[in-house]
Design an enzyme around this catalytic site. Structure first.
Site, PDB file in Angstrom:
ATOM      1  NE  ARG A 149       2.197   2.556   2.140  1.00 32.45           N
ATOM      2  CZ  ARG A 149       2.656   3.791   1.956  1.00 32.45           C
ATOM      3  NH1 ARG A 149       2.260   4.757   2.778  1.00 32.45           N
ATOM      4  NH2 ARG A 149       3.462   4.074   0.968  1.00 32.45           N
ATOM      5  CB  THR A 198      12.111   5.955  -8.106  1.00 26.94           C
ATOM      6  OG1 THR A 198      12.913   6.794  -7.260  1.00 26.94           O
ATOM      7  CG2 THR A 198      10.724   5.823  -7.497  1.00 26.94           C
ATOM      8  NE  ARG A 241     -27.867 -10.918 -14.007  1.00 24.93           N
ATOM      9  CZ  ARG A 241     -28.247 -12.176 -13.755  1.00 24.93           C
ATOM     10  NH1 ARG A 241     -29.474 -12.406 -13.294  1.00 24.93           N
ATOM     11  NH2 ARG A 241     -27.426 -13.169 -13.976  1.00 24.93           N
TER      12      ARG A 241
END
Length: 497
Positions: A72, A148, A381
């Site tokens: 997902r 699980t 940076r």
């Protein structure tokens, strides 16, 4: 539970509750060595004492379930490696487990996610059911994820027997060490074969049934297998945080079948036989959130981001608008610094005390010294180091640049690969041309130098101490100490007497 609520986790992320027995402290006091607020120190001290009283078993082990496909998420990146506030998701879980005092940790990983094993262990894991223990956690593969309980079966039963086994989901970054300690404490105090954590939240659309409104714990079932009547009765949800008697767990794991709609082996089915079960209710329902997709990743990120900001505010930092400020968990900020809106601080950035940063500033893997300011609309940076009392103005970008104490880079300038001395002034529009098409070259600007507006410094080049450049100069050759160079290309027109 008998032990009462535990104090705040040692990290201090989240809102601390009052800690019984904690020493009183005047508001605003800090530890002079760390700069931490007094109440945070007191909370951590009380947490440590509570942890010691708990006397965690030396045979305690933790298993983190991280073998899911994560479909997902729709990503080539394994779900548990998606970053949240500058840290991979699974690292939040690992930190909570470690801070709760558990050092023996095994992660159940998917063999298709080699990046997970590489992240956790310096050398690749062995085959299914065999761990590699030279990293931060042992890694065990679950080659065909079937639930699980099937994941836990990948650990040899002999490694579970005689131990207390903590089980945590790898996609639960909001779980805190204090909640884990609460479960461990209840498990040891009640001497039950199993302990689970729950939260009250009737709005949840996933998870597992813990018990119905009458408080019965007759059966724990997966949400997707629940009847309509069960769904209507749900008022507590399984967090995915368990503690087991390892011997009983090993025995019951072998009895679990895949007789359900999904055809998976559910860990929750062990509660059919492991009784009595201690249920520990957590105060914060957010801790039960599992990150299943990008939408939940964003929600979890927002919650953790606010915890991080709150930690800094409690430490003496002013966050003008928390809703528009983004700070990675690894960033450090000194006391009395003000962070203006729309500021992003990432990586190992270190901001000193009494600074002003923002608005609209981006800083990554850089250092800003005490009493310096940066912004608005500035970008520092990686590799940039700003000393004390420095002014970095608007629309300025620095990368791999060191700026000395008291210097000024007021606005609309780019300094790349530059060593700028102390008390120097950089005129607006100055650029160090650091790339020749093949290599990055450095520019050196000495102490007290004055660079005129729109100057271009073509690296490698050096401006001496106290030197000056005229407006619009293009400097291609070194300028001696105290000299002035002007023109295109620049030539020295005045030397120090």
């Amino acid at each position: 539970m008998g032990g009462g609520d535990p104090p705040l986790a040692p990290t201090g992320l989240g809102e601390p509750d009052a800690v019984a027995g904690a020493p009183p402290f005047p508001e605003g006091d800090v530890d002079t060595a760390t700069g931490d607020p007094a109440h945070a120190l007191a909370t951590r001290s009380a947490a440590a004492n509570w942890h010691n009283r708990l006397d965690l078993s030396p045979t305690l082990t933790a298993v983190i379930l991280a073998a899911g496909h994560g479909t997902r998420m729709r990503s080539r990146i394994p779900k548990v490696l998606h970053p949240i506030c500058g840290r991979p998701m699974i690292d939040w879980v690992l930190e909570a487990v470690n801070e709760a005092g558990v050092t023996d940790v095994t992660v159940i990983a998917n063999p298709h996610h080699a990046d997970v094993a590489a992240h956790l262990s310096p050398s690749p894991p062995r085959g299914e059911g065999q761990g590699e223990g030279r990293g931060r956690a042992k890694v065990v593969y679950q080659r065909d994820p079937k639930g699980t309980a099937h994941a836990l079966r990948q650990i040899p039963a002999g490694e579970l027997r005689g131990r207390q086994v903590l089980v945590v989901n790898g996609d639960s970054p909001l779980l805190t060490a204090s909640s884990i300690l609460k479960v461990l404490h209840a498990h040891q105090e009640n001497e039950a074969p199993a302990t689970i954590a729950s939260v009250e939240d009737p709005t949840r659309d996933d998870g597992r049934i813990v018990r119905s409104r009458d408080g019965a714990l007759d059966r724990i079932v997966e949400r997707k297998d629940a009847t309509t009547e069960q769904r209507e009765e749900i008022h507590e949800f399984n967090v995915g945080l368990y503690c087991f008697d390892g011997s009983r767990l090993a025995e019951e794991l072998e009895k679990i079948t895949d007789d359900n709609k999904a055809g998976e082996f559910y860990l929750t089915d062990v509660f059919l036989h492991l009784k009595p079960v201690t249920v520990v209710k957590l105060d914060d329902p957010h801790e039960a959130m599992g990150v299943k997709d990008r939408a939940r990743l964003a929600r979890a990120t927002d919650i953790l981001r606010r915890r991080v900001l709150e930690r800094h505010m409690l430490g003496g930092v002013t966050i003008v608008d928390p809703d528009s400020t983004f700070v990675d968990v690894s960033v450090t900020i000194g006391m009395d610094t003000v962070i203006e809106p729309f500021t992003i601080l990432k990586g190992t950035t270190n901001i000193g005390s009494e600074c002003r940063i923002g608005p609209h500033v981006y800083i990554e893997d850089a250092r800003v010294g005490d009493r310096s300011d940066c912004g608005p609309f500035a970008k520092l940076r990686p590799g940039t180091e700003i000393a004390e009392d420095v002014h970095i103005g608007s629309f300025t970008e620095l990368v791999r640049t060191k700026v000395g104490r008291g210097s000024k880079v007021p606005h609309v300038s780019y300094l790349g690969d530059t060593d700028l001395g102390a008390d120097a002034n950089i005129g607006a529009g100055t650029i160090t041309a650091n790339f020749d098409g093949t290599n990055k070259n450095r520019t050196e600007i000495g102490d007290g130098a004055f660079v005129g507006v729109d100057t271009m410094l073509v690296a490698p080049v050096k401006l001496g101490k106290g030197s000056r450049t005229g407006a619009g100069s293009v400097v291609t050759k070194d300028v001696p100490d105290g000299a002035t160079a002007v023109g295109v290309p620049a030539r020295v027109v005045r030397r120090k007497a």
